[in-house]
Design a protein around this motif. Structure first.
Motif, PDB file in Angstrom:
ATOM      1  N   GLU A  13      -5.726  13.808-118.678  1.00  0.00           N
ATOM      2  CA  GLU A  13      -5.749  12.367-118.930  1.00  0.00           C
ATOM      3  C   GLU A  13      -6.007  11.649-117.604  1.00  0.00           C
ATOM      4  OE1 GLU A  13      -2.864   8.649-120.265  1.00  0.00           O
ATOM      5  OE2 GLU A  13      -2.058  10.687-120.207  1.00  0.00           O
ATOM      6  N   PRO A  14      -7.242  11.250-117.328  1.00  0.00           N
ATOM      7  CA  PRO A  14      -7.538  10.590-116.049  1.00  0.00           C
ATOM      8  C   PRO A  14      -6.852   9.223-115.956  1.00  0.00           C
ATOM      9  CG  PRO A  14      -9.545  11.437-117.093  1.00  0.00           C
ATOM     10  CD  PRO A  14      -8.463  11.471-118.125  1.00  0.00           C
ATOM     11  N   LYS A  48       6.660  10.706-104.843  1.00  0.00           N
ATOM     12  CA  LYS A  48       7.588  10.168-105.842  1.00  0.00           C
ATOM     13  C   LYS A  48       6.854   9.307-106.865  1.00  0.00           C
ATOM     14  CE  LYS A  48      11.766  10.065-102.962  1.00  0.00           C
ATOM     15  NZ  LYS A  48      12.797   9.172-102.353  1.00  0.00           N
ATOM     16  N   LEU A  49       5.851   8.574-106.395  1.00  0.00           N
ATOM     17  CA  LEU A  49       5.064   7.741-107.303  1.00  0.00           C
ATOM     18  C   LEU A  49       4.315   8.605-108.317  1.00  0.00           C
ATOM     19  CD1 LEU A  49       4.112   4.903-108.053  1.00  0.00           C
ATOM     20  CD2 LEU A  49       2.313   5.118-106.316  1.00  0.00           C
ATOM     21  N   LEU A  50       3.768   9.719-107.850  1.00  0.00           N
ATOM     22  CA  LEU A  50       3.123  10.662-108.765  1.00  0.00           C
ATOM     23  C   LEU A  50       4.092  11.106-109.857  1.00  0.00           C
ATOM     24  CD1 LEU A  50       1.064  13.171-106.569  1.00  0.00           C
ATOM     25  CD2 LEU A  50       0.182  11.706-108.380  1.00  0.00           C
ATOM     26  N   ALA A  51       5.295  11.469-109.442  1.00  0.00           N
ATOM     27  CA  ALA A  51       6.296  11.926-110.408  1.00  0.00           C
ATOM     28  C   ALA A  51       6.641  10.818-111.401  1.00  0.00           C
ATOM     29  CB  ALA A  51       7.545  12.405-109.674  1.00  0.00           C
ATOM     30  N   ASP A  52       6.711   9.590-110.914  1.00  0.00           N
ATOM     31  CA  ASP A  52       6.988   8.459-111.813  1.00  0.00           C
ATOM     32  C   ASP A  52       5.885   8.314-112.862  1.00  0.00           C
ATOM     33  OD1 ASP A  52       9.325   7.830-110.499  1.00  0.00           O
ATOM     34  OD2 ASP A  52       8.420   6.256-109.262  1.00  0.00           O
ATOM     35  N   TYR A  53       4.625   8.443-112.425  1.00  0.00           N
ATOM     36  CA  TYR A  53       3.507   8.343-113.371  1.00  0.00           C
ATOM     37  C   TYR A  53       3.612   9.419-114.453  1.00  0.00           C
ATOM     38  CZ  TYR A  53       1.038   5.164-110.143  1.00  0.00           C
ATOM     39  OH  TYR A  53       0.668   4.101-109.348  1.00  0.00           O
ATOM     40  N   ALA A  54       4.023  10.619-114.051  1.00  0.00           N
ATOM     41  CA  ALA A  54       4.168  11.706-115.022  1.00  0.00           C
ATOM     42  C   ALA A  54       5.291  11.399-116.011  1.00  0.00           C
ATOM     43  CB  ALA A  54       4.438  13.021-114.297  1.00  0.00           C
ATOM     44  N   GLU A 110       6.546   8.557-116.903  1.00  0.00           N
ATOM     45  CA  GLU A 110       6.187   7.445-117.789  1.00  0.00           C
ATOM     46  C   GLU A 110       5.384   7.919-118.993  1.00  0.00           C
ATOM     47  OE1 GLU A 110       4.060   4.824-115.241  1.00  0.00           O
ATOM     48  OE2 GLU A 110       5.840   4.159-114.138  1.00  0.00           O
ATOM     49  N   ARG A 111       4.698   9.036-118.831  1.00  0.00           N
ATOM     50  CA  ARG A 111       3.851   9.563-119.905  1.00  0.00           C
ATOM     51  C   ARG A 111       4.475  10.768-120.594  1.00  0.00           C
ATOM     52  NH1 ARG A 111       1.648   6.890-116.163  1.00  0.00           N
ATOM     53  NH2 ARG A 111      -0.112   5.510-116.620  1.00  0.00           N
ATOM     54  N   GLY A 112       5.731  11.025-120.279  1.00  0.00           N
ATOM     55  CA  GLY A 112       6.426  12.142-120.902  1.00  0.00           C
ATOM     56  C   GLY A 112       5.871  13.491-120.502  1.00  0.00           C
ATOM     57  N   SER A 113       5.292  13.555-119.303  1.00  0.00           N
ATOM     58  CA  SER A 113       4.648  14.779-118.838  1.00  0.00           C
ATOM     59  C   SER A 113       5.514  15.482-117.804  1.00  0.00           C
ATOM     60  CB  SER A 113       3.280  14.445-118.225  1.00  0.00           C
ATOM     61  OG  SER A 113       2.642  15.608-117.746  1.00  0.00           O
ATOM     62  N   LYS A 114       5.504  16.799-117.839  1.00  0.00           N
ATOM     63  CA  LYS A 114       6.270  17.582-116.879  1.00  0.00           C
ATOM     64  C   LYS A 114       5.462  17.909-115.628  1.00  0.00           C
ATOM     65  CE  LYS A 114       9.307  19.627-120.352  1.00  0.00           C
ATOM     66  NZ  LYS A 114       9.841  20.881-120.957  1.00  0.00           N
ATOM     67  N   CYS A 115       4.161  17.628-115.677  1.00  0.00           N
ATOM     68  CA  CYS A 115       3.273  17.921-114.552  1.00  0.00           C
ATOM     69  C   CYS A 115       2.299  16.765-114.355  1.00  0.00           C
ATOM     70  CB  CYS A 115       2.464  19.197-114.799  1.00  0.00           C
ATOM     71  SG  CYS A 115       3.437  20.685-115.104  1.00  0.00           S
ATOM     72  N   ILE A 116       1.710  16.715-113.173  1.00  0.00           N
ATOM     73  CA  ILE A 116       0.626  15.777-112.904  1.00  0.00           C
ATOM     74  C   ILE A 116      -0.279  16.409-111.855  1.00  0.00           C
ATOM     75  CG2 ILE A 116       1.929  14.502-111.133  1.00  0.00           C
ATOM     76  CD1 ILE A 116       0.506  11.938-112.216  1.00  0.00           C
ATOM     77  N   LEU A 117      -1.577  16.193-111.988  1.00  0.00           N
ATOM     78  CA  LEU A 117      -2.560  16.780-111.073  1.00  0.00           C
ATOM     79  C   LEU A 117      -3.129  15.708-110.158  1.00  0.00           C
ATOM     80  CD1 LEU A 117      -4.543  18.993-110.076  1.00  0.00           C
ATOM     81  CD2 LEU A 117      -5.989  18.438-112.050  1.00  0.00           C
ATOM     82  N   GLY A 153       0.544  19.035-123.952  1.00  0.00           N
ATOM     83  CA  GLY A 153      -0.391  17.922-124.029  1.00  0.00           C
ATOM     84  C   GLY A 153      -1.199  17.768-122.756  1.00  0.00           C
ATOM     85  N   PRO A 154      -2.016  16.700-122.691  1.00  0.00           N
ATOM     86  CA  PRO A 154      -2.899  16.495-121.535  1.00  0.00           C
ATOM     87  C   PRO A 154      -2.118  16.340-120.232  1.00  0.00           C
ATOM     88  CG  PRO A 154      -3.490  15.039-123.358  1.00  0.00           C
ATOM     89  CD  PRO A 154      -2.173  15.655-123.715  1.00  0.00           C
ATOM     90  N   ILE A 155      -2.697  16.840-119.165  1.00  0.00           N
ATOM     91  CA  ILE A 155      -2.105  16.706-117.834  1.00  0.00           C
ATOM     92  C   ILE A 155      -2.623  15.412-117.205  1.00  0.00           C
ATOM     93  CG2 ILE A 155      -1.890  17.735-115.540  1.00  0.00           C
ATOM     94  CD1 ILE A 155      -2.601  20.449-116.865  1.00  0.00           C
ATOM     95  N   PRO A 156      -1.752  14.483-116.828  1.00  0.00           N
ATOM     96  CA  PRO A 156      -2.223  13.280-116.131  1.00  0.00           C
ATOM     97  C   PRO A 156      -2.954  13.661-114.844  1.00  0.00           C
ATOM     98  CG  PRO A 156       0.055  13.013-116.850  1.00  0.00           C
ATOM     99  CD  PRO A 156      -0.299  14.460-117.056  1.00  0.00           C
TER     100      PRO A 156
END
Length: 228
Positions: free
Chosen positions: A28-29, A51-57, A59-66, A149-152
């Motif tokens: 999810e771009p 920390k901001l990256l983790a917050d974005y994840a 917020e979307r219910g994601s356990k990871c972010i790329l 689900g999709p990875i942010p």
């Protein structure tokens, strides 16, 4: 009046397209993470951009972010930021890096896409010859950490020197390539436009970064932001 209705209709259609496709692909771009570095390294547990990256994840219910980068000397290791797994991936140029924007190249690759043999890729110190191999590794690591689900997806976005608004900074070409591979050229254009707007609406440090960009760029290029 008619022009206003047309613009609103286009925005609704574009927004609907992004919402629908963002839930269908593997990624999810979202957009640009930052304008300039505030400390170095910034992809490091406890750093405000991490920390901001983790917050974005979250917020979307994601356990990871790329987060994607232009490849330098780092091994681009993946790591935990609290309860979120930060995935890192860099593209590595096969030719010598030149600063600034090559507008001819931007135009050609915007129309035809980025050649598959232009880069290699790096994550966790491992080198990959193709984007498919690199993303397969990223998805494998995400699955190991419970991703559903999709990875942010964000691009780092920091600019070492010079203009920070037109120049989208670190990782933007790879963000575009992944979006184009996932959603086609039209989807990629829309996600890039969304990505350029994203930090103005979501990055709580945007005003500080923009206001102090020249100073922070100077500090970074003169090794004055290092804290490791």
């Amino acid at each position: 009046m008619k022009k206003g209705i047309l613009i609103i209709a286009l925005l609704v259609i574009g927004g609907g397209y992004l919402y629908f496709t963002g839930t269908q692909g593997d990624f999810e771009p979202l957009g640009r993470l930052a304008f300039v570095k505030i400390a170095n390294p910034d992809m490091y547990p406890g750093h405000i951009h991490s920390k901001l990256l983790a917050d974005y994840a979250r917020e979307r219910g994601s356990k990871c972010i790329l987060v994607v980068h232009y490849g330098g000397s780092s091994n681009y290791r993946c790591y935990m930021e609290g309860d979120v797994y930060i995935l890192e991936l860099a593209y590595v140029e096969k030719k010598q890096y030149t600063p600034g924007i090559n507008w001819t190249e931007v135009w050609q690759e915007g129309i035809y896409g980025i050649p598959d043999d232009k880069w290699t890729y790096r994550s966790d110190g491992r080198e990959f010859g193709t984007l498919d191999e690199a993303l397969a590794y990223i998805k494998e690591r995400a699955a190991e950490h419970g991703q559903e689900g999709p990875i942010p997806l964000v691009y780092h976005g920091t600019v070492r020197q010079g203009e920070i608004f037109i120049n989208q900074g670190c990782g933007f070409p790879l963000y575009y390539k992944i979006a184009r591979n996932e959603y086609g050229p039209i989807g990629a254009y829309l996600y890039c436009l969304k990505g350029m707007i994203f930090p103005y609406l979501n990055n709580p440090y945007r005003n500080f970064e923009i206001r102090n960009a020249r100073s922070l760029q100077y500090y970074y290029t003169h090794n004055m932001l290092n804290y490791e």
